[in-house]
Motif scaffolding. Sequence first.
Motif: not given
Length: 86
Positions: A22-28, A30-42
């Motif tokens: 979240r500090q890196m600009g990510g938004k959830e 869907e559950p447990d999946v975060y998306k930032g401006p140039f990245w995503n993480a599960h």
Amino acid sequence: MSKEILLEMRTIKKEEFIEWFRQMGGKEEEPDVYKGPFWNAHIDEPKNIKLGAMNFISIRIKIVVEDDKYDDFMSKFRLRFLRAGG
């Protein structure tokens, strides 16, 4: 193009990863999946691993980052979650 990495992290709580993404600009997304401006993480659910008499939390994380930003993003990630020990 993007680069993908699958990590298994131990002794770090899931909430710490969520807070950092979240500090890196990510938004959830869907559950447990975060998306930032140039990245995503599960982030998988934590599992307990027993090594001898000790129990550890283990979490698997899949991170996908655009090629040109991969090295910088992963350097920041590794620095943030650097732990002392063997």
